[in-house]
Design an enzyme around this catalytic site. Structure first.
Site, mmCIF file in Angstrom:
data_model
loop_
_atom_site.group_PDB
_atom_site.id
_atom_site.type_symbol
_atom_site.label_atom_id
_atom_site.label_comp_id
_atom_site.label_asym_id
_atom_site.label_seq_id
_atom_site.Cartn_x
_atom_site.Cartn_y
_atom_site.Cartn_z
ATOM 1 N N ASN A 7 52.174 75.272 79.184
ATOM 2 C CA ASN A 7 52.643 76.394 78.423
ATOM 3 C C ASN A 7 53.878 75.870 77.464
ATOM 4 O OD1 ASN A 7 53.925 78.639 77.078
ATOM 5 N ND2 ASN A 7 54.441 79.656 79.136
ATOM 6 N N TRP A 8 53.516 75.623 76.182
ATOM 7 C CA TRP A 8 54.933 74.912 75.754
ATOM 8 C C TRP A 8 55.792 75.918 75.358
ATOM 9 C CZ3 TRP A 8 52.326 70.918 71.228
ATOM 10 C CH2 TRP A 8 51.453 70.189 72.130
ATOM 11 N N LYS A 9 55.434 77.088 75.347
ATOM 12 C CA LYS A 9 56.523 78.170 75.119
ATOM 13 C C LYS A 9 56.994 77.699 73.471
ATOM 14 C CE LYS A 9 57.795 78.614 79.734
ATOM 15 N NZ LYS A 9 58.735 79.083 80.549
ATOM 16 N N HIS A 35 53.016 87.056 79.973
ATOM 17 C CA HIS A 35 53.695 86.201 80.701
ATOM 18 C C HIS A 35 55.229 86.838 80.703
ATOM 19 C CE1 HIS A 35 56.961 82.847 80.935
ATOM 20 N NE2 HIS A 35 55.990 82.119 81.100
ATOM 21 N N GLU A 75 58.063 86.331 80.237
ATOM 22 C CA GLU A 75 59.138 86.243 79.169
ATOM 23 C C GLU A 75 58.753 87.027 78.096
ATOM 24 O OE1 GLU A 75 58.856 81.969 78.170
ATOM 25 O OE2 GLU A 75 59.893 81.655 80.083
ATOM 26 N N GLU A 95 53.420 83.867 89.029
ATOM 27 C CA GLU A 95 54.554 83.333 88.581
ATOM 28 C C GLU A 95 55.830 84.095 88.942
ATOM 29 O OE1 GLU A 95 54.185 80.338 85.190
ATOM 30 O OE2 GLU A 95 54.536 82.348 84.202
ATOM 31 N N GLY A 109 61.522 77.931 84.989
ATOM 32 C CA GLY A 109 62.622 77.542 84.217
ATOM 33 C C GLY A 109 63.817 77.312 85.043
ATOM 34 N N SER A 127 58.534 76.093 87.696
ATOM 35 C CA SER A 127 59.329 74.753 88.228
ATOM 36 C C SER A 127 58.513 73.966 88.679
ATOM 37 C CB SER A 127 60.430 74.950 88.930
ATOM 38 O OG SER A 127 61.243 75.988 88.338
ATOM 39 N N GLY A 130 55.424 74.978 82.561
ATOM 40 C CA GLY A 130 56.224 75.166 81.337
ATOM 41 C C GLY A 130 56.897 73.826 80.952
ATOM 42 N N GLY A 131 58.129 73.846 81.339
ATOM 43 C CA GLY A 131 58.970 72.456 81.063
ATOM 44 C C GLY A 131 58.495 71.088 81.217
HETATM 45 P P1 PGA Z 1 58.581 76.361 84.183
HETATM 46 O O1 PGA Z 1 57.539 77.629 83.417
HETATM 47 O O2 PGA Z 1 57.318 75.565 84.426
HETATM 48 O O3 PGA Z 1 59.381 75.738 83.146
HETATM 49 O O4 PGA Z 1 59.130 76.922 85.131
HETATM 50 C C1 PGA Z 1 56.649 78.029 83.889
HETATM 51 C C2 PGA Z 1 56.092 79.239 82.937
HETATM 52 O O5 PGA Z 1 56.999 79.869 82.124
HETATM 53 O O6 PGA Z 1 54.797 79.264 82.814
#
Ligand code: PGA
Length: 253
Positions: free
Chosen positions: A9-11, A94, A96, A167, A173, A214, A235-236
Site C-alpha cells: 500500500n503505497w498510500k 483503511h 487512514e 491492522e 506507520g 509496521s 505500507g512504508g
Molecule cells: P505501515 O502501514 O506498514 O507503514 O505500518 C500499513 C498500512 O497502513 O497498511
C-alpha cells in the site's frame, strides 16, 4: 493451505516517474518468487504506468479506494468500473480513510459490495485504536467492523473473493508492530469466528486474513510463521525495494 498474499500500500507516495523507477527493478526480483500472491497498490495516476511494467508477470495491481457508484456527480472520486480493467484488488476501509476522510462502516459496506460487483477483490481493513486496545475492546471493534462492513453479502460472493487485513491502528506507520502472537490471537479468537457467523465455516476458511502495521523485511517472517496469518498489508516498507522483496521472500518460505 491458502496462498499467502502480500500487498504493498503505497498510500499517497510516488509520482508516475518515481513509480516506474521503483517498480521496474523490484519487479525483476519479485517475478522470481513463487508461491506468493503479490499486489501493488499505487495511487490512481500511476496505475496505468505500473500496469504496463507488470505485463507478463503474475504481480497484480490494486487500488487504495473506490466510490461505490459507477458514474455521476461525485467530484474527485473514482468508480470501480474505471479501475477494474487494470486492478484485481481494492483496499477498502483503511484506518487512514476512516479517520481522515469520514469513511464509515456503512460506506465501507457499499464499497465492498461495489467492488464485488465489478470483479475486484476487496481487501477490507479492520483494527482498533490504541485506546480501544488498552481498554480491551479489540474484539468488540473488529466484530462490529466485520458485521457492518460485510452486511448483505452472500457466501457465494465472498468465497475466494475477499481478503481481510487486521491492522491495529497503533501499529500503522509507528514502527511498533503488534507482537505476532497478539495478531494471530485476534485472527483466531475474533476475526475468523465472526466470518464463520456471517458466512459459513467453508467460506470463512477461504478468506485470507493478513496482518498489517509496521511489517518490514526484518520482522515479516515472524508474522508468517503464525498459523492464521496468510499475508501482510505493507505500507512504508513497500516503498523500499529491498524491504518489500524481503517481505515477499519471507512469505514464500
Ligand atoms: P505501515 O502501514 O506498514 O507503514 O505500518 C500499513 C498500512 O497502513 O497498511
Amino acid at each position: 493451505m491458502l496462498t499467502p498474499i502480500v500487498v504493498g500500500n503505497w498510500k499517497m507516495n510516488n509520482t508516475i516517474e518515481q513509480a516506474r523507477s521503483l517498480v521496474y527493478p523490484m519487479s525483476l526480483k519479485l517475478r522470481e518468487i513463487k508461491g506468493v500472491e503479490i499486489v501493488l497498490c499505487p495511487p490512481f495516476p500511476a496505475i496505468m504506468a505500473v500496469s504496463a511494467l507488470l505485463q507478463g508477470t503474475d504481480i497484480k495491481l490494486g487500488a487504495q479506494n473506490i466510490h461505490w457508484q459507477e458514474k455521476g456527480a461525485f467530484t474527485g472520486e473514482v468508480a470501480p468500473n474505471m479501475i477494474s480493467e487494470y486492478c484485481s484488488y481494492v483496499i477498502i476501509g483503511h484506518s487512514e480513510r476512516r479517520a481522515n476522510f469520514g469513511e464509515t462502516d456503512e460506506s465501507v459496506n457499499l464499497k465492498v459490495r461495489a467492488a464485488m460487483e465489478h470483479e475486484l477483490t476487496p481487501i477490507l481493513c479492520v483494527g482498533e485504536t490504541k485506546e480501544e486496545y488498552d481498554s480491551d475492546r479489540t474484539s468488540e471493534v473488529v466484530r462490529r467492523q466485520l458485521n457492518e462492513g460485510l452486511k448483505d453479502i452472500s457466501s457465494s460472493k465472498a468465497k475466494d473473493n475477499l481478503v481481510i487485513a487486521y491492522e491495529p491502528i497503533w501499529a500503522i506507520g509507528t514502527g511498533l508492530a503488534s507482537s505476532p502472537e497478539n495478531a494471530n490471537a485476534v485472527l483466531v479468537n475474533h476475526i475468523r469466528p465472526t466470518l464463520e457467523k456471517i458466512f459459513d465455516a467453508e467460506t470463512a476458511q477461504s478468506i485470507r486474513i493478513q496482518y498489517g502495521g509496521s511489517v518490514n523485511g526484518a520482522n515479516a517472517s515472524e508474522f508468517f510463521s503464525q498459523p492464521e496469518i496468510e499475508g501482510a498489508l505493507v505500507g512504508g516498507a513497500s516503498l523500499k525495494e529491498d524491504d518489500f522483496v524481503a517481505i515477499v521472500q519471507a512469505a514464500a518460505k
